[in-house]
Scaffold this motif. Sequence first.
Motif, short mmCIF file in Angstrom:
data_model
loop_
_atom_site.label_atom_id
_atom_site.label_comp_id
_atom_site.label_asym_id
_atom_site.label_seq_id
_atom_site.Cartn_x
_atom_site.Cartn_y
_atom_site.Cartn_z
N LYS A 933 -161.58 -10.72 2.91
CA LYS A 933 -162.61 -11.74 2.76
C LYS A 933 -162.04 -13.11 2.42
O LYS A 933 -162.63 -14.12 2.72
N ASN A 934 -160.91 -13.11 1.72
CA ASN A 934 -160.34 -14.39 1.32
C ASN A 934 -158.83 -14.26 1.22
O ASN A 934 -158.27 -13.18 1.41
N GLN A 935 -158.19 -15.38 0.94
CA GLN A 935 -156.73 -15.41 0.89
C GLN A 935 -156.18 -14.42 -0.12
O GLN A 935 -155.18 -13.76 0.13
N ALA A 936 -156.87 -14.30 -1.26
CA ALA A 936 -156.36 -13.42 -2.30
C ALA A 936 -156.35 -11.97 -1.81
O ALA A 936 -155.37 -11.25 -1.99
N GLU A 937 -157.43 -11.59 -1.15
CA GLU A 937 -157.49 -10.22 -0.61
C GLU A 937 -156.42 -10.03 0.45
O GLU A 937 -155.81 -8.98 0.55
N PHE A 938 -156.22 -11.08 1.22
CA PHE A 938 -155.24 -10.99 2.30
C PHE A 938 -153.83 -10.83 1.72
O PHE A 938 -153.05 -9.99 2.15
N ASP A 939 -153.55 -11.64 0.72
CA ASP A 939 -152.21 -11.60 0.12
C ASP A 939 -151.95 -10.26 -0.55
O ASP A 939 -150.84 -9.74 -0.53
N ALA A 940 -153.00 -9.71 -1.13
CA ALA A 940 -152.81 -8.48 -1.90
C ALA A 940 -152.74 -7.25 -1.00
O ALA A 940 -152.10 -6.27 -1.33
N GLY A 941 -153.40 -7.30 0.14
CA GLY A 941 -153.56 -6.08 0.93
C GLY A 941 -152.44 -5.84 1.92
O GLY A 941 -151.67 -6.75 2.24
N PRO A 942 -152.36 -4.63 2.41
CA PRO A 942 -151.42 -4.33 3.49
C PRO A 942 -151.91 -5.00 4.77
O PRO A 942 -153.10 -5.23 4.94
N ARG A 1031 -167.00 -16.05 8.66
CA ARG A 1031 -166.91 -17.43 9.13
C ARG A 1031 -165.96 -18.25 8.25
O ARG A 1031 -165.29 -19.15 8.72
N SER A 1032 -165.95 -17.92 6.96
CA SER A 1032 -165.07 -18.61 6.02
C SER A 1032 -165.07 -17.81 4.73
O SER A 1032 -165.93 -16.93 4.56
N PRO A 1033 -164.15 -18.07 3.83
CA PRO A 1033 -164.15 -17.30 2.57
C PRO A 1033 -165.48 -17.43 1.84
O PRO A 1033 -165.90 -16.51 1.15
N GLU A 1034 -166.15 -18.54 2.04
CA GLU A 1034 -167.43 -18.74 1.37
C GLU A 1034 -168.55 -18.00 2.10
O GLU A 1034 -169.59 -17.71 1.54
N ASN A 1035 -168.33 -17.79 3.36
CA ASN A 1035 -169.36 -17.16 4.19
C ASN A 1035 -168.74 -15.98 4.94
O ASN A 1035 -168.51 -16.02 6.13
N PRO A 1036 -168.44 -14.92 4.16
CA PRO A 1036 -167.69 -13.81 4.77
C PRO A 1036 -168.55 -12.85 5.59
O PRO A 1036 -168.03 -11.86 6.10
N GLY A 1037 -169.84 -13.12 5.70
CA GLY A 1037 -170.69 -12.25 6.51
C GLY A 1037 -170.96 -10.94 5.82
O GLY A 1037 -170.92 -10.84 4.59
N ALA A 1038 -171.21 -9.92 6.62
CA ALA A 1038 -171.62 -8.63 6.07
C ALA A 1038 -170.44 -7.81 5.58
O ALA A 1038 -170.61 -6.73 5.05
N GLY A 1039 -169.24 -8.31 5.80
CA GLY A 1039 -168.06 -7.57 5.34
C GLY A 1039 -167.66 -6.45 6.30
O GLY A 1039 -166.77 -5.66 6.00
N MET A 1040 -168.31 -6.39 7.43
CA MET A 1040 -168.00 -5.34 8.40
C MET A 1040 -167.35 -5.92 9.66
O MET A 1040 -166.64 -5.23 10.37
N VAL A 1041 -167.63 -7.16 9.93
CA VAL A 1041 -167.18 -7.75 11.17
C VAL A 1041 -166.19 -8.87 10.87
O VAL A 1041 -166.47 -9.77 10.09
N GLY A 1042 -165.04 -8.78 11.53
CA GLY A 1042 -164.00 -9.77 11.30
C GLY A 1042 -164.28 -11.07 12.04
O GLY A 1042 -165.31 -11.23 12.70
N ARG A 1043 -163.35 -11.98 11.96
CA ARG A 1043 -163.54 -13.28 12.58
C ARG A 1043 -163.13 -13.27 14.04
O ARG A 1043 -162.57 -12.30 14.54
N SER A 1044 -163.41 -14.39 14.70
CA SER A 1044 -163.15 -14.45 16.15
C SER A 1044 -161.83 -15.15 16.47
O SER A 1044 -161.62 -15.57 17.59
#
Lengths: 1139, 512
Positions: A933-942, A1031-1044
């Motif tokens: 969802k955001n940079q922090a999650e990205f940095d932390a995750g595999p 769409r953005s870290p502020e508007n991550p949507g439903a959490g099921m669908v990634g970005r384009s």
Amino acid sequence: MKKNATRQFGIKLMRFSLTQGLVMVLMMGVSYAHTSTAQKYLERRLTLEAQDKQIKKVFEEIEKATEVRFVYSSQVIGSSQRVSIHENNTTLSAVLDQLLTPLKVKFELVGRKVVLSANVIQNKLEVQNLAENNGESIVSPKKVITGKVTDEKGLPLPGVNVILKGTQKGITTNADGNYTIEVPDDNSSLIFSFVGYKSKEILVGSRNEILLSLLPEDKALEEIVVVGYGTQKQREVTGSIATIQAGQLEDQPVGQFAQKLQGRVAGVQINQTSGAPGAGISIRIRGAASINAGNSPLYVVDGFPIVGGINNINPNEIESFSILKGASAAALYGSRAANGVVLITTKQAKPGKTSIQFSATYGVAKVPQRGRAKLMNAKEFLQDRKSIFEDKIKYEGYTGGIPELYQNPEAYTGKSTDWYEELLQPAGQNSYNLSLLSNKDNFSTATTLGYYKEKGSVINSDFQRFSLRSNNEYKVNKAIKVGINIAPTFQVANNPMTSALNNPTGDGFYGVIYSAIITPPIFSPDDTNPDGTRKVSFSGPGLFTFPNWKRSLEETTNKTSSTRLLSSAYVQAEFLNDFRFKSSVSIDLQSQKQRVFSPSTVGTIFANAPKLATGAYATTDYTSWLTENTLNYNKTIAKDHFVEVLVGYSAQLFRQEYNSLTGTGFPDDAVSWIDAAAIRNGSSNSTEWSLLSMYSRLNYNFKGKYLLAASIRRDGSSRFGSDNRWGTFPSISAGWIISDEAFAQSWRKLSYLKLRSEFGDAGNFNIGNYSQFGNINSTNYVFGGSLVQGRSPSSIGNTQLTWETTRGMDVGLDIGLFNDRIALTLDYYDKRTKNMLYQVDIPNGAGFSNIQDNIGEFHFWGYEFGATTKNLVGNLKWSSDFNISVNRNNVIKLGTNNTPIGGLGEYSSDIWKTEVGHPMGQFYGFVFDGIYKNQAEFDAGPKHSTSQVGTMRMKDLNGDGVINSLDRTYIGNPSPKFLFGINNSFSYKNFDLNLVFSGAYGNKMYYSLAEWSETLEGIFNVETYMKDRWRSPENPGAGMVGRSLSGTTAFPRTNQDRLVKDASYLTLKNVTFGYTLPKIRSVAKARIFLSVQQAFILTKYKGANPEASLNGLSGLREGVDVSPYPIPRTVALGLNFNF
Amino acid sequence: MKRTLYILAFTAVFLTSCSDEFLNRVPESSVTSGNFYKTEAQFDQALVGAYASVRAAKGSIASWTMGEMRSDNTHLEFNNTNRGGQYVEREDTDFFIDRNVSNTVADKYNTAYLGIGRVNNILDFVTPAGLSQQVSDRLVGQAKFLRALFYFDLVRYFGGVPLYVKAVQGAKDAYIPRSTVDEVYKVIVDDLKDAIAKLPAPTFPQNGRATQGAARMLLADVYLVKKDFASAETELKSVLQMGYQLLPDYASVFALGNKNSRESIFEIQYQQGNQGQNSDFVYPFLPLASDVKILTGIASQNRQGGGWNTPTFEMIGTYETGDKRLEASIAVAEGTGVVGDMFIEAVKTPVGYKVPAGKRAYPFIKKYLHPHSLEQNTDDNFPIYRYSDALLSMAEALNEQNKSAEALTYLNPVRVRAGLSTTTAVSQAALREVILHERRVEFAFENKRWLDLVRTGNAIDVMTKNGAYIKAVHAGESYIPSTSYTVTQQKLLFPIPNREILIGNLTQNPGY
């Protein structure tokens, strides 16, 4: 004293009345019997020779010779009673005297019926006993009951035993079905019993007259069951065999018999994977599976194992099905029986009757709304495109600007096309069948003429079948009969979806429906070019270019016509009393033509229109013949030992020739035949196999309650390696009818109990015709500007190649309760398939990707339970069938190094993995874990190599911090945990209602359309929920669908558990409501009915068809929904007339 | 009972007498291994089959994807409307983000082994067949040349691969671990030495079969990779004396009338028509367009298959002024419309080309584009070794042995033919650069560039720069992932296909 006197009197009176009554009845009977017609029969002369023969058989011979019919109660004569008689040109009455007097059996002739009854003296004694034991009755007012017993049709039933309950006192009804009996009081009960009819117990009450109609007994246990190479009484069957009478399936408005069997048989899974007319049915018995040799059962039509398809067979020609599930039941079919055997018996005329039957159904069909993909409408679609471009500009430095078309979605007022709906047409079916059945004067014929037409739900698809079957048998004399059966069919199918040229994947991955659904809704099939013609393709900014699917379907020609002739002739001779020899020749001929033309206007997903027109014309002709000779020996030795021996041999040869012509480079679409093509290519080849078989079976039973059967078959097949040509398939089975034991007689509620067990080996020979040879293919090249013929190996041969063996066992219990109102069947089976014909995946370094070998082992086991109950038997009748089956399997061994099968690729075309220690064919893929969802999650995750903030994340299962193909796991099993079927029949007076449910629980389905309907590139139409993407870290949507974001959108399409859906379902396969019209003159029966096929489906599954499976019920590769041809709901009106 | 016995006896007799005959069914419409590899004619056919696999192994999409798109010569026309897996794989190869599940990369691997399998069958069965020495030598010489050709591709793209030198006859033979690079080269060199001994010298006109010249050229190429320049020089010296020569005009080297010309050392043979011998590799090189008739002469839409192996303007810019090879090799399609639906209005020369306002333009490979009569059915052969390769390889071998002056005598004829002046670069390092560039333009789109960059140790440097160039040129088009063009030592080898890792228990190359 007074009391005593009264008692004495009572006894006297009783004695008198009873004796008188009996005498009276007998006199009546006799006097009636000697009326002129009866007399005529009694004076008929016959010759009879029998030495220690079952009396039943002797009766049969008398029946044949004199046209009389014997009726008797089993209490009068046991059917196994043996007699000897030698009479030459003697009258029937003398013969009967000779035969029956020693047995203390009386007879009377009523019309043509010879009614047998026991000597009455016995009864007198019992009346005395009764009187002595039951003093009270002396003072009771005597009561005389008179009445009449009739059959279900209201005709008098002579010879019915009428017994006073709790005593042995009783009489039999006379020729008119009348009786008179004295009972002690109002509390007495009478029991009426007669062979072939259900016994009835009636409380006398205050009545003096009891009129009664007896119902025919449900003779399930006496029923004759078709088994391999013969028939057997249901009672004596020791294998696991399910029998279905086709009569009960008549009303279903479907074109293939297998559709009618859905939900009917425990252990048999039948899925309708596609709704294409005349196709789409997949059958699997007891979870059968093979890696390469297929798992469909062997179909045997009237003893002829058929090779080609089975959907040519008109279901109305069929009398019954026997499904041989167990190891020994099937083993007699040797190297072809491992997947079970379906024996189909076609209609034969009933003795002594002539009838004409006509049936017609007319149905309309519609594709239900349930299960259609919910994709964006035009406005949503434009809005979604706009947002994709916004993201491109925001994140990717895209400078091209938002295309004008997407700039103002709100203002859009144009059309919004539902592309799925556009592919459909109003569908329906109609069918007509006319049968003539006659069996008289030593000649019997059963001829059925049928026509079936189905208009498919998809544009330009339909199916027609013209069929004729004529089964004829002539009795040359008592010992010899000859028969000729002939069944020609002609069928024509149109289906633009499965045109190989048009769409290489057919009704499958990326097939027409799959691809058309995702066409943007802003395009319409009626969009025109400036010149007024309809467009052949559509393109838009950043969109995939789509063909006009409607034109593609309308303008494709894909017509397959096939002519088939199934015929057989036999002669059967009985000799030396106990022997029967049968010799038969059967031939199956089919000639099939397929013509395909794909004009320039027809596009597919990967080859858009306009393109050069292509065409093809292919013929496939096959001949399969079988010659078979069997010898039967049937004898009862020393009264109680019944022995039946069968020996036989057969030879079968199959030959197919295939020719095809393809044409490309047609100058235009005007001429669609290959002659017009610039480039023509042809191919022509032939293939053959042969099978020689010897087989033998022994059936033995002692007193009809200890049953034993053993069989052995040897098959030699051309398909097997020359070093391993012959195989032996033994089996043994045993049964014990516990309920016939003396100790079981006290179990009052238990009317029938049989324990049976079987063991046997069966094979699977479907390994291709020349697999033992390494193939050398033509591989040409050019030298010096000229073509040079070359060859190269395309496979590695294996002369050791042999059949797969399935060794199985089965233990079963058959239970009848409450006078067989409840019948239960329980089975447990366990089988192992070894020596599997396996395309062993080998390293490509070998120059080949696989080698055909016999390797690997699967273990199958399961439970089956079936119940048939008669819930209500009065005016309102209600009976139910219920069955449930649990099939399990485990992989024991695979190819060299136990290399798993499948699971190599990451898309749903390779989603299955079969590995040692696991059930076969499970889905294998990633485990969805939301989005970064955001940079922090990205940095932390595999991370995957394409991961970015906002893209989909899969679980890093091996914990190495990297998401790659090593992080896949088992994500679902497409096989159901259990399967079930429920069938309820109701009837009230002239009305009947029948409901057939079929269901499965715990089966998983991979919703493969999501690979395209969830694309993030913005080139296809997509599911409505795709708008809720990141769409953005502020508007991550439903959490099921990634970005384009470019470069990240391919990975989310890979196999993942999110798309594995529970596809448990309960389908009301058919509901039929019928009304039988009152009798009109010569019409024996007239019935009108309304039938709904595929009435509704209860399921949580998101797709339309929870039975869908790309590869059918193949075991190893099933349960992927690729949006196949839809299955419509059909509502049909039907008529049956019998004359 | 007697009759029963008769029947049973008859049955038994019937079965035993005809069963073997009845059960022997051999294919009527195909040949099987049981009766093949016996006669000289059959071995000749098998050899033809082995040659045919050169098409699969070296005339494939994978060949130009891995040989050219991986390099700085070409890029692609991004087609955002088709994201099919096979297309994404080609992009990934270009972007240096390819993964071990790429079917394109697997195709390179599998097709090379397909050819090796065919050769191994010939080599295994030729001795038992008892053919004459002369026939046997003819077969073995060509077969070993082909095997070396396949292994040379494998070892350069994948490193030390499993060495199959015997035909696999059963599953047991199929599992072989990876060998070292040196072990693979030893087999290649041995095969080629044997081939050289058995193959005839070329005679003209040639017909497309392997000759001693082709085997020596291949061996010289192997020695260049192994940096055994002296041995390379020896082999090339022989090649230079075999009668090969440069054709006067560069463009005509690829003309349909000049197949297997005196300049050809070895090439893949194709023939148009409906016998399945046609080539079609040029079509993917054409731009995505609604109709490519203006390029091919045949009306055909190229909406989905095209737009690959597109020459970069950077490459166009490196041609020296006056180099005739530029116009011979590349042209520019100019038109209007969106990607996939471009309407091509004109074909322009790349010399000094600038994209006019309002137009879209794509350079495309022209050197293989010749008239043909059917869509996707061309007549063009594909070169593997040309005489100019012998000359430039000789120049390289000499330069690397510090014989730069002598090297120029082999380099300059190639330049002169291209309309350029002779070069006078004298330092070894400078000449090295010149030769590498000369190879780039002389063998443009002959699938040599990536391997040349790797062989000469320039791949990381050149491709890192190329990545920056591509990203800059296509900024604003947003299709190049930020992680692309991370060119490391590990990226110099491709991944062993995942299937082989899983099934064959092979170890993966580092970094994949």
